[in-house]
Design a protein around this motif. Sequence first.
Motif, short mmCIF file in Angstrom:
data_model
loop_
_atom_site.label_atom_id
_atom_site.label_comp_id
_atom_site.label_asym_id
_atom_site.label_seq_id
_atom_site.Cartn_x
_atom_site.Cartn_y
_atom_site.Cartn_z
N THR A 72 0.73 -1.24 -0.06
CA THR A 72 0.16 0.08 -0.05
C THR A 72 0.96 1.23 0.07
O THR A 72 1.67 1.50 0.74
N LEU A 73 0.66 2.22 -1.07
CA LEU A 73 1.51 3.46 -1.09
C LEU A 73 0.80 4.32 0.19
O LEU A 73 -0.32 4.14 0.17
N PRO A 74 1.81 5.10 0.78
CA PRO A 74 1.17 5.99 1.76
C PRO A 74 0.38 7.20 1.09
O PRO A 74 0.65 7.49 -0.08
N ALA A 75 -0.39 7.76 1.77
CA ALA A 75 -1.33 8.75 1.23
C ALA A 75 -0.40 9.88 0.95
O ALA A 75 -0.90 10.63 0.07
N ASP A 76 0.51 9.92 1.61
CA ASP A 76 1.68 11.18 1.16
C ASP A 76 2.84 11.03 0.58
O ASP A 76 3.62 11.51 0.32
N VAL A 100 12.00 10.69 -4.84
CA VAL A 100 10.53 9.93 -4.74
C VAL A 100 10.73 9.85 -2.89
O VAL A 100 11.30 9.47 -2.16
N SER A 101 9.27 10.22 -2.17
CA SER A 101 9.14 10.06 -0.97
C SER A 101 8.09 9.24 -0.78
O SER A 101 6.83 9.34 -1.06
N LEU A 102 8.19 8.11 0.05
CA LEU A 102 7.50 6.92 0.16
C LEU A 102 7.48 6.94 1.75
O LEU A 102 7.97 5.94 2.37
N PRO A 103 6.93 7.77 2.78
CA PRO A 103 6.96 7.61 4.24
C PRO A 103 6.58 6.54 4.68
O PRO A 103 5.45 5.82 4.30
N GLY A 104 7.31 5.58 5.73
CA GLY A 104 6.81 4.62 5.98
C GLY A 104 7.27 3.24 5.34
O GLY A 104 6.66 2.17 6.10
#
Length: 138
Positions: A72-76, A100-104
């Motif tokens: 699941t891609l983070p919402a942010d 690219v920022s994929l927090p968490g």
Amino acid sequence: MSKIDKVLYTGKTRTTGGREGSAKSDDGRLDITLSPPGSHGKGTNPEQLFAAGWSACFIGALGHAARDRHVTLPADTAVDAEVDLGTGTGGYSLQARLTVSLPGVPREVALDLVHAAHQTCPYSKMSRGNIDVNITVA
């Protein structure tokens, strides 16, 4: 060169006046003023438009890669795109950086998603071998 077997969508615009003109889409949803990079004129420039289009497309490609991997891609999720216009021995050219920022998302998973997205994103395919591109995970 890739050949399209089935056209899914065609974006149509008409631009007049070049970098100091305007661009409008045939459906009226895009109607922008253009100005040269670094100028104080109203509007945007082709490099900003390219950066916006590529980053939006790249997020879509990340989504496909994530679904294929049951992630699941983070919402942010975000992609910061920088497109440089410059000159060299061959005249004018572009180069680009995507961050690219994929927090968490664990780093190894994020790197895998970014690699897969870069292989499938149409903008990445278009640029591959044509301009210098650097993609990093924040």
